[in-house]
Each structure stands twice: as structure tokens, then as C-alpha cells.
Design a protein around this motif. Structure first.
Motif, PDB file in Angstrom:
ATOM      1  N   VAL A 261       0.785  -1.313   0.111  1.00 10.31           N
ATOM      2  CA  VAL A 261       0.006  -0.008   0.048  1.00 10.31           C
ATOM      3  C   VAL A 261       0.836   1.307   0.018  1.00 10.31           C
ATOM      4  CG1 VAL A 261      -1.690   1.404   1.230  1.00 10.31           C
ATOM      5  CG2 VAL A 261      -1.829  -1.046   0.933  1.00 10.31           C
ATOM      6  N   LEU A 262       1.841   1.307   0.599  1.00  9.38           N
ATOM      7  CA  LEU A 262       2.738   2.415   0.905  1.00  9.38           C
ATOM      8  C   LEU A 262       3.481   2.524  -0.549  1.00  9.38           C
ATOM      9  CD1 LEU A 262       4.553   2.149   4.103  1.00  9.38           C
ATOM     10  CD2 LEU A 262       2.628   3.726   3.710  1.00  9.38           C
ATOM     11  N   LEU A 263       3.880   1.569  -1.228  1.00  9.48           N
ATOM     12  CA  LEU A 263       4.453   1.669  -2.592  1.00  9.48           C
ATOM     13  C   LEU A 263       3.250   2.410  -3.676  1.00  9.48           C
ATOM     14  CD1 LEU A 263       6.906  -1.369  -2.776  1.00  9.48           C
ATOM     15  CD2 LEU A 263       7.524   0.963  -2.696  1.00  9.48           C
ATOM     16  N   ALA A 273       3.084   0.919 -11.748  1.00 12.04           N
ATOM     17  CA  ALA A 273       2.718  -0.540 -12.408  1.00 12.04           C
ATOM     18  C   ALA A 273       3.791  -1.270 -11.926  1.00 12.04           C
ATOM     19  CB  ALA A 273       2.850  -0.322 -13.851  1.00 12.04           C
ATOM     20  N   PHE A 274       4.923  -1.056 -11.157  1.00 11.88           N
ATOM     21  CA  PHE A 274       6.043  -1.840 -10.793  1.00 11.88           C
ATOM     22  C   PHE A 274       5.948  -1.972  -9.406  1.00 11.88           C
ATOM     23  CE2 PHE A 274       7.470   0.409 -14.580  1.00 11.88           C
ATOM     24  CZ  PHE A 274       7.709  -0.549 -15.670  1.00 11.88           C
ATOM     25  N   ARG A 275       4.905  -1.702  -8.760  1.00 12.47           N
ATOM     26  CA  ARG A 275       4.806  -1.909  -7.369  1.00 12.47           C
ATOM     27  C   ARG A 275       5.170  -3.274  -7.103  1.00 12.47           C
ATOM     28  NH1 ARG A 275      -1.246  -2.400  -4.738  1.00 12.47           N
ATOM     29  NH2 ARG A 275      -0.766  -4.318  -5.974  1.00 12.47           N
ATOM     30  N   ASP A 276       4.624  -4.504  -7.692  1.00 13.07           N
ATOM     31  CA  ASP A 276       4.711  -5.840  -7.129  1.00 13.07           C
ATOM     32  C   ASP A 276       6.251  -5.917  -7.169  1.00 13.07           C
ATOM     33  OD1 ASP A 276       2.055  -5.886  -6.785  1.00 13.07           O
ATOM     34  OD2 ASP A 276       1.757  -7.023  -8.287  1.00 13.07           O
ATOM     35  N   ALA A 277       6.912  -5.617  -8.115  1.00  9.05           N
ATOM     36  CA  ALA A 277       8.417  -5.732  -8.185  1.00  9.05           C
ATOM     37  C   ALA A 277       9.201  -5.171  -6.857  1.00  9.05           C
ATOM     38  CB  ALA A 277       8.976  -5.306  -9.559  1.00  9.05           C
ATOM     39  N   GLY A 278       8.333  -3.845  -6.690  1.00 11.61           N
ATOM     40  CA  GLY A 278       9.138  -3.470  -5.537  1.00 11.61           C
ATOM     41  C   GLY A 278       8.830  -3.630  -4.280  1.00 11.61           C
ATOM     42  N   VAL A 279       7.827  -4.590  -4.100  1.00 13.37           N
ATOM     43  CA  VAL A 279       7.624  -5.421  -2.812  1.00 13.37           C
ATOM     44  C   VAL A 279       8.487  -6.693  -2.783  1.00 13.37           C
ATOM     45  CG1 VAL A 279       5.807  -6.998  -1.774  1.00 13.37           C
ATOM     46  CG2 VAL A 279       5.089  -4.801  -2.910  1.00 13.37           C
TER      47      VAL A 279
END
Length: 304
Positions: A261-263, A273-279
Motif C-alpha cells: 500500500v505504501l508503494l 505499475a511496478f509496485r509488485d516488483a518493489g514489494v
């Protein structure tokens, strides 16, 4: 201030879902050392149990047409029976196999169930109107929050408390904790392996049914892969929290939810769109610092 409260509510709501799925994975892993990726399909089938099998985008409701007092137990019954069937037919015959074989078995069960749903319902997403009354906002501390988020947080809190009570205060819960600590010793002390493992699968089925209902209420759609991403994130949560540790699984679920959520809230629009990669990257960084997880259970320490 209201924006911060909204972000916090989003994080707790998403973390609650991940925590429930992580606990379901952790319960089965604790007693059987099996990472059951078929948990994703338990969630999917629980959602599809709400509708009549058809190729229509707007299907006719089945269990979803029942009153809530009957719909919720009906979905839970379908998913728990499915979980028990997979345990009896697929996992019990391989109980003494090595972990790699069990893992491959869970993937095989998952693919079978996914294609079974595709054969019955086709692969087209469906629109379902369940819990529309919860779509409205509720004012909490001066902030308007969606009712489905409040429901998710409340249900997760109740289930977490109920699980703690079950594991600490009931004979079966104590037996499950003993089996997770040292399964062979627990069996020598009279704990029945088949019963303990079956109860673990029943509880994982109850949590999968709960998550499936909450997802349908939040999204209003059915999809044959709707359980996949929650289980992937929940698996990362169990790894972060510490494999075999139920408190760690719950903690990891909330951590992954907060990070996601923070990302989403603070990343530039072109990078969301790359939030999951950041997670996933942050998960890797956490594991580089603490590869054993945040909470290491005593049994894991002894095995090491």
C-alpha cells in the motif's frame, strides 16, 4: 491527516487478507512441512461456489442467492470438503515423501483444480453482485472508509483471536502445536497424525473460504486466478515472518500489506505499475538481513 488514515486503513485491510492466507499456509506447513500452493485454488473455488456453472459474464447466483447466515457456512463447507479431499487423495499417500515431492504434488493439485474450474465455468471473468450494501463509505474518526474494508479488518481480527484461542486453549489446538514442534514425539505421546493434519486442512479451508468471500465483496468479480496473487504474497509473508511460525506468518502478512500500500501511495504514477516488483525487492532485502525470518520457532532452531 485524512489521507494518512485512509492509507493506514488500506494497509491494514490488505495486510489482514495476506495474514489470513499466510496463516492457512503456515498451519499446514507446521504439521506436514508442506507448502500448499493449492490454497490459491481453494480461494478461487470458494468464490465460484457462489454462482451457477455457466459461460455467462453475469452468472446466476447459487450459494450467493442465499441469506448471509446460510451463504457463509455453505461456502465454508464447500471449501473445507475440497481441502479434506485433496489431503486424503493427493497428500496423504505422499506424506512420507521428501519436501520437494510434496511441493510438486501441491502444484499438480493446483493446476488440476484450476483447469477443473476452467472446464466448468470457462476462463472468462464474471461479474457478481455480493455485498453491494458494503460498498458505501462509513465515517470513522472523521474519515470516510469503505464498508468492505471495515468488514475485512473486523473479520480478520475475529479469526485471529479465535485461532489463538483454539491453539492455546483447546485439546486439538494443543495437539497441533505439539505436532508442529516435533511430529514424531507427538505421535509417540498419542497424538493421531491423520486427525491433526485433517484439522489443519479444515482450518486452511475455512480461511480460504473467508478470503474468497472478502475478495468477491471487494472486487465484485470472479476469475480463475483470483487466488494466485494473494497466495504468492502470503507465501512471501510466511518466509519473512519465519517458516513454521504462525505469529510470524501473521506479522509477515501485515508487513507485505503495508509495503504494497505504501508503494502504491507514494511511488510516482509512472512507476506504480511496478509496485509488485518493489514489494519483491524489499522482501529480498529483508531476507538478506535476516534469512531465517523475523520469528524463528523453537522446532526450527532444534532442526538447525
Amino acid at each position: 491527516m485524512s489521507n494518512i488514515v485512509q492509507i493506514l486503513a488500506d494497509a491494514i485491510s490488505l495486510g489482514s487478507l495476506y495474514a489470513l492466507v499466510a496463516l492457512a499456509i503456515g498451519l499446514v506447513f507446521g504439521v506436514m512441512k508442506l507448502i500448499n500452493f493449492a490454497q490459491a485454488d481453494y480461494i478461487t473455488i470458494g468464490a465460484y461456489a457462489l454462482v451457477v456453472p455457466s459461460a455467462s459474464v453475469t452468472p446466476v447466483l447459487l450459494l450467493g442467492a442465499l441469506p448471509v447466515a446460510l451463504m457463509v457456512p455453505g461456502v465454508m463447507l464447500v471449501v473445507t470438503l475440497l481441502a479434506l479431499a485433496t489431503e486424503r487423495l493427493a497428500f496423504r499417500p505422499m506424506r512420507n515423501a521428501n519436501p520437494a515431492t510434496l511441493l510438486i504434488s501441491s502444484f499438480a493439485v493446483s493446476y488440476f483444480l484450476q483447469h477443473l474450474v476452467m472446464m466448468v465455468h470457462t476462463g472468462r471473468p464474471k461479474s457478481v453482485g455480493i455485498g453491494n450494501s458494503l460498498a458505501g463509505a462509513v465515517e470513522v474518526l472523521g474519515v470516510r472508509l469503505p464498508g468492505n474494508q471495515i468488514l475485512t479488518m473486523a473479520v480478520a481480527a475475529v479469526l485471529l483471536v479465535a485461532l489463538v484461542f483454539f491453539l492455546k486453549k483447546t485439546p486439538m489446538g494443543i495437539q497441533m502445536r505439539a505436532a508442529a514442534e516435533n511430529f514424531q514425539m507427538a505421535r509417540l505421546m498419542g497424538v493421531r497424525a491423520n486427525r491433526v493434519i485433517a484439522v489443519a486442512f479444515v482450518m486452511s479451508g475455512i480461511m480460504a473460504a473467508t478470503v474468497s468471500l472478502l475478495l468477491v465483496i471487494q472486487t465484485g468479480t470472479l476469475d480463475i486466478r483470483m487466488g494466485l496473487m494473494p497466495v504468492i504474497f502470503a507465501f512471501f509473508a510466511t518466509v519473512i515472518g519465519g517458516m513454521g511460525s504462525l505469529p510470524g506468518a501473521a506479522l509477515g502478512g501485515f508487513i507485505v500489506g503495508f509495503i504494497s500500500v505504501l508503494l502504491q501511495a507514494f511511488l510516482p504514477a509512472e512507476l506504480r505499475a511496478f509496485r509488485d516488483a518493489g514489494v519483491f525487492l524489499l522482501v529480498i532485502l529483508i531476507l538478506l538481513v535476516r534469512p531465517q525470518g523475523l520469528i524463528v520457532d523453537r522446532a526450527a532452531k532444534e532442526r538447525v
